[in-house]
Design an enzyme around this catalytic site. Structure first.
Site, PDB file in Angstrom:
ATOM      1  N   HIS A   1       0.863  -1.194   0.000  1.00  9.42           N
ATOM      2  CA  HIS A   1       0.000   0.000   0.000  1.00  9.42           C
ATOM      3  C   HIS A   1       0.893   1.236   0.000  1.00  9.42           C
ATOM      4  O   HIS A   1       1.267   1.753   1.051  1.00  9.42           O
ATOM      5  CB  HIS A   1      -0.921  -0.037   1.221  1.00  9.42           C
ATOM      6  CG  HIS A   1      -1.926   1.073   1.267  1.00  9.42           C
ATOM      7  ND1 HIS A   1      -3.090   0.990   2.015  1.00  9.42           N
ATOM      8  CD2 HIS A   1      -1.962   2.296   0.683  1.00  9.42           C
ATOM      9  CE1 HIS A   1      -3.787   2.101   1.881  1.00  9.42           C
ATOM     10  NE2 HIS A   1      -3.109   2.922   1.081  1.00  9.42           N
TER      11      HIS A   1
ATOM     12  N   HIS B   1       1.218   4.826  -2.568  1.00  6.27           N
ATOM     13  CA  HIS B   1       0.809   5.581  -3.768  1.00  6.27           C
ATOM     14  C   HIS B   1       2.058   6.241  -4.330  1.00  6.27           C
ATOM     15  O   HIS B   1       2.695   7.028  -3.608  1.00  6.27           O
ATOM     16  CB  HIS B   1      -0.219   6.650  -3.402  1.00  6.27           C
ATOM     17  CG  HIS B   1      -1.457   6.091  -2.767  1.00  6.27           C
ATOM     18  ND1 HIS B   1      -2.618   5.884  -3.471  1.00  6.27           N
ATOM     19  CD2 HIS B   1      -1.709   5.679  -1.488  1.00  6.27           C
ATOM     20  CE1 HIS B   1      -3.539   5.384  -2.651  1.00  6.27           C
ATOM     21  NE2 HIS B   1      -3.018   5.240  -1.448  1.00  6.27           N
TER      22      HIS B   1
ATOM     23  N   HIS C   1      -9.596   0.727  -1.290  1.00  8.59           N
ATOM     24  CA  HIS C   1      -9.537   1.463  -0.023  1.00  8.59           C
ATOM     25  C   HIS C   1     -10.942   1.446   0.586  1.00  8.59           C
ATOM     26  O   HIS C   1     -11.915   1.796  -0.095  1.00  8.59           O
ATOM     27  CB  HIS C   1      -9.156   2.920  -0.251  1.00  8.59           C
ATOM     28  CG  HIS C   1      -7.702   3.184  -0.481  1.00  8.59           C
ATOM     29  ND1 HIS C   1      -6.984   2.599  -1.485  1.00  8.59           N
ATOM     30  CD2 HIS C   1      -6.840   4.007   0.173  1.00  8.59           C
ATOM     31  CE1 HIS C   1      -5.740   3.046  -1.444  1.00  8.59           C
ATOM     32  NE2 HIS C   1      -5.619   3.902  -0.445  1.00  8.59           N
TER      33      HIS C   1
ATOM     34  N   GLU D   1     -11.288   3.395   5.992  1.00  8.78           N
ATOM     35  CA  GLU D   1     -10.255   4.322   6.487  1.00  8.78           C
ATOM     36  C   GLU D   1     -11.002   5.412   7.273  1.00  8.78           C
ATOM     37  O   GLU D   1     -10.903   5.486   8.490  1.00  8.78           O
ATOM     38  CB  GLU D   1      -9.474   4.921   5.310  1.00  8.78           C
ATOM     39  CG  GLU D   1      -8.398   5.934   5.710  1.00  8.78           C
ATOM     40  CD  GLU D   1      -7.738   6.609   4.507  1.00  8.78           C
ATOM     41  OE1 GLU D   1      -8.303   6.575   3.389  1.00  8.78           O
ATOM     42  OE2 GLU D   1      -6.648   7.204   4.696  1.00  8.78           O
TER      43      GLU D   1
ATOM     44  N   ASP E   1       1.669   4.124   2.661  1.00 10.99           N
ATOM     45  CA  ASP E   1       0.618   4.957   2.052  1.00 10.99           C
ATOM     46  C   ASP E   1       1.218   6.095   1.216  1.00 10.99           C
ATOM     47  O   ASP E   1       1.372   5.938  -0.003  1.00 10.99           O
ATOM     48  CB  ASP E   1      -0.338   5.484   3.134  1.00 10.99           C
ATOM     49  CG  ASP E   1      -1.731   5.796   2.610  1.00 10.99           C
ATOM     50  OD1 ASP E   1      -2.033   5.459   1.449  1.00 10.99           O
ATOM     51  OD2 ASP E   1      -2.530   6.369   3.382  1.00 10.99           O
ATOM     52  N   ASP E   2       1.524   7.224   1.851  1.00 12.27           N
ATOM     53  CA  ASP E   2       2.071   8.402   1.158  1.00 12.27           C
ATOM     54  C   ASP E   2       3.261   8.914   1.970  1.00 12.27           C
ATOM     55  O   ASP E   2       3.165   9.934   2.661  1.00 12.27           O
ATOM     56  CB  ASP E   2       0.990   9.489   1.045  1.00 12.27           C
ATOM     57  CG  ASP E   2      -0.230   8.980   0.294  1.00 12.27           C
ATOM     58  OD1 ASP E   2      -0.147   8.830  -0.931  1.00 12.27           O
ATOM     59  OD2 ASP E   2      -1.253   8.680   0.954  1.00 12.27           O
TER      60      ASP E   2
HETATM   61  N1  ADE Z   1      -4.834   8.557  -2.062  1.00 12.76           N
HETATM   62  C1  ADE Z   1      -3.609   8.689  -1.543  1.00 12.76           C
HETATM   63  N2  ADE Z   1      -3.609   8.388  -0.249  1.00 12.76           N
HETATM   64  C2  ADE Z   1      -4.879   8.028   0.072  1.00 12.76           C
HETATM   65  C3  ADE Z   1      -5.514   7.601   1.259  1.00 12.76           C
HETATM   66  N3  ADE Z   1      -4.866   7.474   2.408  1.00 12.76           N
HETATM   67  N4  ADE Z   1      -6.837   7.340   1.203  1.00 12.76           N
HETATM   68  C4  ADE Z   1      -7.518   7.480   0.059  1.00 12.76           C
HETATM   69  N5  ADE Z   1      -6.963   7.881  -1.076  1.00 12.76           N
HETATM   70  C5  ADE Z   1      -5.646   8.147  -1.077  1.00 12.76           C
HETATM   71 ZN    ZN Z   2      -3.829   4.679   0.367  1.00  8.03          ZN
END
Ligand code: ADE
Ligand code: ZN
Length: 344
Positions: free
Chosen positions: A20, A22, A200, A203, A281-282
């Protein structure tokens, strides 16, 4: 009693998979400035420090607003190549042996960047990364759920010539108010075309979005899914069907899904028998790559060595690799534990 064999460097060295991440979320401020300069784009920030200072979020949407804006510096195939190469280097330093990487084609095609420019840059970097670093990787194309299903369907058509380069489809962006049930046709079409499926869900959105992802979209893994603990029947379903949750601890704190790391339910999920994994994630926005996520969760939740090894093993078992490739990585993990004297 939590013994301490799994120190930071052993955690970083632990062979693992990342499921996971991006790719647009790996854009570090330094590279953002470099690409802005290269493409003659003016940024609304004066310095790298100013960018980092702007990374204070109230919720998912406040993050996405900045994240989509920043993606505007990505214009050429070389930009996508450089972004991906930088991620692979960071992942390699954290013991990642295999990565399944999200990209958001609509973020780019909506700015008139051709789908082929994006995917060719990503693919070239992954090929080279495998040769140079020994990391294998697969691409997962995500549909933006704040856009209409028609846009997802046309994106899917654009992806078909690159079918062999993309293993799965996913669903991301603003969750609440955009339920998985709105994307049933796009996911049915993707499954027909042979794509694997993730989504997703849970969350910020309710457990019903996790049910819909499983039952209406055919999701094989749930990205985040942390709100599943609110529904005991759902939890039982996840355990029974060995559904993987790709959990992102630092993201959940930065986006205020949990107020602090010690409140996170990762350890509870793991001990309930859910196939949980740890991911970033990011990472450029949330304060760390996969190793930092393992370390932060270990420190706040008191994860045992056994928990940490289970998380790494889960990550390998949950990949979309074939069984023999999974076994190679599991053997590598077992060898690492033996050499490091980690008793599990
Ligand atoms: N796009 C990038 N990060 C995300 C996240 N945590 N939740 C949903 N979309 C995303
Ligand atoms: Zn994500």
């Amino acid at each position: 009693m939590n013994d301490t064999v799994m120190d930071d460097s052993r955690i970083r060295g632990l062979p693992k998979a990342e499921l996971h991440v991006h790719i647009e979320g790996t854009l570090e401020p330094e590279l953002m400035f470099e690409l802005a300069c290269r493409n003659a784009i003016e940024l609304p920030f004066a310095s790298v420090e100013e960018v980092r200072a702007a990374y204070e979020f109230d919720d998912l949407q406040s993050f996405l607003d900045i994240y989509y804006q920043a993606a505007d510096v990505l214009r050429t195939e070389q930009d996508f190549y450089d972004l991906t190469t930088a991620y692979l280097e960071r992942a390699h330093a954290d013991g990642v042996r295999h990565a399944e990487i999200f990209f958001d084609p609509q973020t780019h095609t909506d700015r008139n960047i051709p789908f082929s420019t994006v995917v060719t840059g990503l693919h070239r970097a992954l090929n080279e990364g495998e040769q140079r670093l020994g990391i294998t990787a697969l691409l997962i194309m995500c549909f933006l759920r704040h856009l209409p299903e028609e846009s997802a369907l046309s994106t899917l058509e654009e992806a078909l010539p690159f079918r062999d380069w993309i293993v799965a489809v996913g669903l991301d962006s603003s969750e609440v108010g955009h339920p998985p049930e709105d994307f049933q046709r796009a996911f049915a079409r993707a499954r027909e075309a042979g794509f694997r499926v993730v989504a997703h869900a849970g969350e910020e959105g309710p457990p019903s979005y996790v049910w819909q992802s499983l039952d209406l979209l055919g999701a094989e893994r749930i990205d985040h899914g942390v709100r599943s603990t609110e529904d005991p029947e759902l939890l039982a379903r996840l355990v029974r069907d060995a559904i993987t949750l790709t959990i992102c601890p630092l993201s959940n704190i930065k986006l205020r899904v949990f107020q602090q790391m010690s409140d996170h339910n990762l350890k509870d999920l793991l001990h309930e028998g859910v196939r949980a994994t740890i991911n970033s994630d990011d990472p450029a926005y949330f304060g760390g790559y996969i190793g930092d996520n393992f370390i932060a969760a270990r420190d706040a939740l008191g994860l045992s060595d056994n928990d940490i090894v289970t998380l790494a093993r889960n990550s390998i078992e949950a990949t979309f690799l074939d069984e023999s490739s999974k076994q190679v990585l599991l053997d590598e993990l077992a060898r690492y534990l033996e050499v490091q004297g980690i008793p599990v």
